[in-house]
Design a protein around this motif. Sequence first.
Motif, PDB file in Angstrom:
ATOM      1  N   GLU A 145       0.747  -1.260  -0.017  1.00 37.72           N
ATOM      2  CA  GLU A 145       0.188  -0.160  -0.084  1.00 37.72           C
ATOM      3  C   GLU A 145       0.752   1.204  -0.005  1.00 37.72           C
ATOM      4  OE1 GLU A 145      -1.224   0.775   4.501  1.00 37.72           O
ATOM      5  OE2 GLU A 145      -1.686  -1.328   3.824  1.00 37.72           O
ATOM      6  N   PRO A 146       0.462   2.259  -0.398  1.00 36.83           N
ATOM      7  CA  PRO A 146       1.220   3.751  -0.417  1.00 36.83           C
ATOM      8  C   PRO A 146       1.264   4.248   0.866  1.00 36.83           C
ATOM      9  CG  PRO A 146      -0.812   3.916  -1.645  1.00 36.83           C
ATOM     10  CD  PRO A 146      -0.924   2.445  -1.232  1.00 36.83           C
ATOM     11  N   MET A 147       2.392   4.446   1.292  1.00 29.87           N
ATOM     12  CA  MET A 147       2.756   4.895   2.584  1.00 29.87           C
ATOM     13  C   MET A 147       3.773   6.199   2.477  1.00 29.87           C
ATOM     14  SD  MET A 147       3.817   1.288   4.579  1.00 29.87           S
ATOM     15  CE  MET A 147       3.477  -0.226   4.048  1.00 29.87           C
ATOM     16  N   PRO A 148       3.642   7.147   3.494  1.00 31.73           N
ATOM     17  CA  PRO A 148       4.576   7.939   3.485  1.00 31.73           C
ATOM     18  C   PRO A 148       6.001   7.538   3.723  1.00 31.73           C
ATOM     19  CG  PRO A 148       2.608   8.874   4.758  1.00 31.73           C
ATOM     20  CD  PRO A 148       2.528   7.252   4.426  1.00 31.73           C
ATOM     21  N   VAL A 149       6.940   8.287   3.098  1.00 30.81           N
ATOM     22  CA  VAL A 149       8.169   7.845   3.180  1.00 30.81           C
ATOM     23  C   VAL A 149       9.318   9.004   3.528  1.00 30.81           C
ATOM     24  CG1 VAL A 149      10.179   7.214   1.721  1.00 30.81           C
ATOM     25  CG2 VAL A 149       7.988   6.132   1.394  1.00 30.81           C
ATOM     26  N   SER A 150      10.052   8.575   4.585  1.00 29.50           N
ATOM     27  CA  SER A 150      11.229   9.654   4.974  1.00 29.50           C
ATOM     28  C   SER A 150      12.403   8.727   4.435  1.00 29.50           C
ATOM     29  CB  SER A 150      11.103   9.933   6.283  1.00 29.50           C
ATOM     30  OG  SER A 150      11.697  11.444   6.455  1.00 29.50           O
ATOM     31  N   ILE A 151      13.750   9.594   4.604  1.00 38.05           N
ATOM     32  CA  ILE A 151      14.909   8.817   3.983  1.00 38.05           C
ATOM     33  C   ILE A 151      16.060   9.489   4.891  1.00 38.05           C
ATOM     34  CG2 ILE A 151      16.789   8.730   2.421  1.00 38.05           C
ATOM     35  CD1 ILE A 151      14.298   8.848   0.170  1.00 38.05           C
ATOM     36  N   ILE A 152      16.849   8.328   5.401  1.00 46.34           N
ATOM     37  CA  ILE A 152      17.832   8.554   6.013  1.00 46.34           C
ATOM     38  C   ILE A 152      19.255   8.282   5.440  1.00 46.34           C
ATOM     39  CG2 ILE A 152      19.450   8.097   8.194  1.00 46.34           C
ATOM     40  CD1 ILE A 152      16.636   7.280   9.444  1.00 46.34           C
ATOM     41  N   ARG A 153      20.355   9.405   5.249  1.00 46.10           N
ATOM     42  CA  ARG A 153      21.569   8.592   4.497  1.00 46.10           C
ATOM     43  C   ARG A 153      22.668   8.793   5.415  1.00 46.10           C
ATOM     44  NH1 ARG A 153      19.099  12.620   0.716  1.00 46.10           N
ATOM     45  NH2 ARG A 153      18.454  11.464  -1.170  1.00 46.10           N
ATOM     46  N   LYS A 154      23.498   7.806   5.582  1.00 46.64           N
ATOM     47  CA  LYS A 154      24.443   7.277   6.242  1.00 46.64           C
ATOM     48  C   LYS A 154      25.425   6.830   5.513  1.00 46.64           C
ATOM     49  CE  LYS A 154      25.928   5.648  10.734  1.00 46.64           C
ATOM     50  NZ  LYS A 154      26.008   4.471  11.463  1.00 46.64           N
ATOM     51  N   GLY A 155      26.361   7.997   5.118  1.00 42.33           N
ATOM     52  CA  GLY A 155      27.617   7.415   4.190  1.00 42.33           C
ATOM     53  C   GLY A 155      26.842   6.982   2.945  1.00 42.33           C
ATOM     54  N   TYR A 156      27.306   5.785   2.533  1.00 40.99           N
ATOM     55  CA  TYR A 156      26.779   5.259   1.155  1.00 40.99           C
ATOM     56  C   TYR A 156      25.579   4.306   1.705  1.00 40.99           C
ATOM     57  CZ  TYR A 156      29.943   7.691  -1.888  1.00 40.99           C
ATOM     58  OH  TYR A 156      30.610   8.468  -2.597  1.00 40.99           O
ATOM     59  N   GLU A 157      24.872   4.326   2.770  1.00 37.77           N
ATOM     60  CA  GLU A 157      24.097   3.555   3.177  1.00 37.77           C
ATOM     61  C   GLU A 157      22.730   4.433   3.112  1.00 37.77           C
ATOM     62  OE1 GLU A 157      24.396   0.211   6.275  1.00 37.77           O
ATOM     63  OE2 GLU A 157      23.213   1.757   7.347  1.00 37.77           O
ATOM     64  N   THR A 158      21.695   3.913   2.651  1.00 38.52           N
ATOM     65  CA  THR A 158      20.252   4.733   2.804  1.00 38.52           C
ATOM     66  C   THR A 158      19.189   3.765   3.473  1.00 38.52           C
ATOM     67  OG1 THR A 158      20.748   5.849   0.477  1.00 38.52           O
ATOM     68  CG2 THR A 158      18.467   5.668   1.351  1.00 38.52           C
ATOM     69  N   ILE A 159      18.410   4.614   4.214  1.00 37.51           N
ATOM     70  CA  ILE A 159      17.503   4.006   4.996  1.00 37.51           C
ATOM     71  C   ILE A 159      16.248   4.556   4.606  1.00 37.51           C
ATOM     72  CG2 ILE A 159      16.638   3.117   7.451  1.00 37.51           C
ATOM     73  CD1 ILE A 159      19.544   3.193   8.155  1.00 37.51           C
ATOM     74  N   ILE A 160      15.370   3.997   4.167  1.00 37.43           N
ATOM     75  CA  ILE A 160      14.031   4.468   3.774  1.00 37.43           C
ATOM     76  C   ILE A 160      13.007   3.988   4.829  1.00 37.43           C
ATOM     77  CG2 ILE A 160      12.273   4.187   1.825  1.00 37.43           C
ATOM     78  CD1 ILE A 160      14.520   3.552  -0.086  1.00 37.43           C
ATOM     79  N   VAL A 168       2.767   1.438  16.732  1.00 35.58           N
ATOM     80  CA  VAL A 168       3.419   2.076  15.777  1.00 35.58           C
ATOM     81  C   VAL A 168       3.907   0.791  14.799  1.00 35.58           C
ATOM     82  CG1 VAL A 168       5.765   3.141  14.845  1.00 35.58           C
ATOM     83  CG2 VAL A 168       4.562   3.939  16.652  1.00 35.58           C
ATOM     84  N   ALA A 169       3.538   0.914  13.360  1.00 34.75           N
ATOM     85  CA  ALA A 169       4.298   0.257  12.397  1.00 34.75           C
ATOM     86  C   ALA A 169       4.732   0.651  11.273  1.00 34.75           C
ATOM     87  CB  ALA A 169       3.047  -0.763  11.680  1.00 34.75           C
ATOM     88  N   LEU A 170       6.140   0.334  10.977  1.00 34.39           N
ATOM     89  CA  LEU A 170       6.970   0.967  10.031  1.00 34.39           C
ATOM     90  C   LEU A 170       7.485  -0.298   9.276  1.00 34.39           C
ATOM     91  CD1 LEU A 170       9.099   3.124  12.292  1.00 34.39           C
ATOM     92  CD2 LEU A 170       7.211   3.655  11.052  1.00 34.39           C
ATOM     93  N   ILE A 171       7.601   0.086   7.772  1.00 39.68           N
ATOM     94  CA  ILE A 171       8.563  -0.843   6.929  1.00 39.68           C
ATOM     95  C   ILE A 171       9.765  -0.043   6.576  1.00 39.68           C
ATOM     96  CG2 ILE A 171       8.374  -1.922   4.583  1.00 39.68           C
ATOM     97  CD1 ILE A 171       6.365  -2.938   6.780  1.00 39.68           C
ATOM     98  N   ILE A 172      10.916  -0.885   6.777  1.00 40.64           N
ATOM     99  CA  ILE A 172      12.219  -0.134   6.765  1.00 40.64           C
ATOM    100  C   ILE A 172      12.821  -1.049   5.818  1.00 40.64           C
ATOM    101  CG2 ILE A 172      14.282   0.508   7.907  1.00 40.64           C
ATOM    102  CD1 ILE A 172      12.332   0.211  10.587  1.00 40.64           C
ATOM    103  N   HIS A 173      13.307  -0.140   4.605  1.00 44.10           N
ATOM    104  CA  HIS A 173      14.431  -0.621   3.742  1.00 44.10           C
ATOM    105  C   HIS A 173      15.867  -0.011   3.769  1.00 44.10           C
ATOM    106  CE1 HIS A 173      10.548  -1.977   1.321  1.00 44.10           C
ATOM    107  NE2 HIS A 173      10.290  -0.612   1.616  1.00 44.10           N
ATOM    108  N   LYS A 174      16.687  -1.018   3.890  1.00 45.91           N
ATOM    109  CA  LYS A 174      17.942  -0.581   4.088  1.00 45.91           C
ATOM    110  C   LYS A 174      18.751  -1.060   2.890  1.00 45.91           C
ATOM    111  CE  LYS A 174      21.652  -1.392   7.311  1.00 45.91           C
ATOM    112  NZ  LYS A 174      22.112  -2.169   8.583  1.00 45.91           N
ATOM    113  N   LEU A 175      19.272   0.162   2.280  1.00 45.88           N
ATOM    114  CA  LEU A 175      19.890  -0.073   0.877  1.00 45.88           C
ATOM    115  C   LEU A 175      21.673   0.073   1.191  1.00 45.88           C
ATOM    116  CD1 LEU A 175      17.227   0.803   0.151  1.00 45.88           C
ATOM    117  CD2 LEU A 175      18.099   1.630  -1.889  1.00 45.88           C
ATOM    118  N   LYS A 176      22.371  -0.867   0.781  1.00 54.01           N
ATOM    119  CA  LYS A 176      23.710  -0.736   1.352  1.00 54.01           C
ATOM    120  C   LYS A 176      24.410  -1.433  -0.049  1.00 54.01           C
ATOM    121  CE  LYS A 176      27.215  -1.954   4.727  1.00 54.01           C
ATOM    122  NZ  LYS A 176      27.247  -2.349   6.000  1.00 54.01           N
ATOM    123  N   SER A 177      25.542  -0.720  -0.482  1.00 52.47           N
ATOM    124  CA  SER A 177      26.332  -1.439  -1.644  1.00 52.47           C
ATOM    125  C   SER A 177      27.779  -1.535  -1.129  1.00 52.47           C
ATOM    126  CB  SER A 177      26.390  -0.239  -2.847  1.00 52.47           C
ATOM    127  OG  SER A 177      26.927   1.048  -2.335  1.00 52.47           O
TER     128      SER A 177
END
Length: 172
Positions: A72-87, A163-172
């Motif tokens: 489902e559509p959910m509001p999103v906020s992004i955290i950047r930490k170096g080359y790691e992105t947390i959505i 509280v319910a969150l979905i968290i995506h962690k992008l790491k390269s």
Amino acid sequence: MVGNSDIYDMGDEIRFSMTDWIETAGSPFVIMERDYAQRYDAEKSYNTICGVDGYAGTVEIDGHKIVVLGDEPMPVSIIRKGYETIIIRWSYAPGTNEVESIVNNLDFGTLSEISHEMIDFDSKDLVMFDAAPYLEEDSNAVKLQTLHKTVNINTYEYNSESVALIIHKLKS
């Protein structure tokens, strides 16, 4: 878009002030190479994008891999930490203070991982935006920079009574 995010990189510690959430008009968010995003045909690709099940999945369109942040559509906020992105995707919560407190004290070791994807992109320059409009029409596009073309995307679920969150962690 609502407000503006303040993101602080403090070594291993994340301090995040959540005053900025981006939303779609009801479509999923997609992540793709920035160069391909300029040629992305939303009308042609929309049914394929919406066919992704779950909170995160991939499709290939015109030979390009696209990450779809589905369900489902959910509001999103992004955290950047170096080359790691947390959505951070906000499913429900009483307010931003509760979400901010959880994110600022987040221990990924205690979260339930619900999926893992490894994607080989053609570029390190990525962009995330609403799947429905063309990129130039979407003022909520977010640039994402990765260290390598191969990106691991781990998806976690945070659930408590309020509280319910979905968290995506992008790491390269």
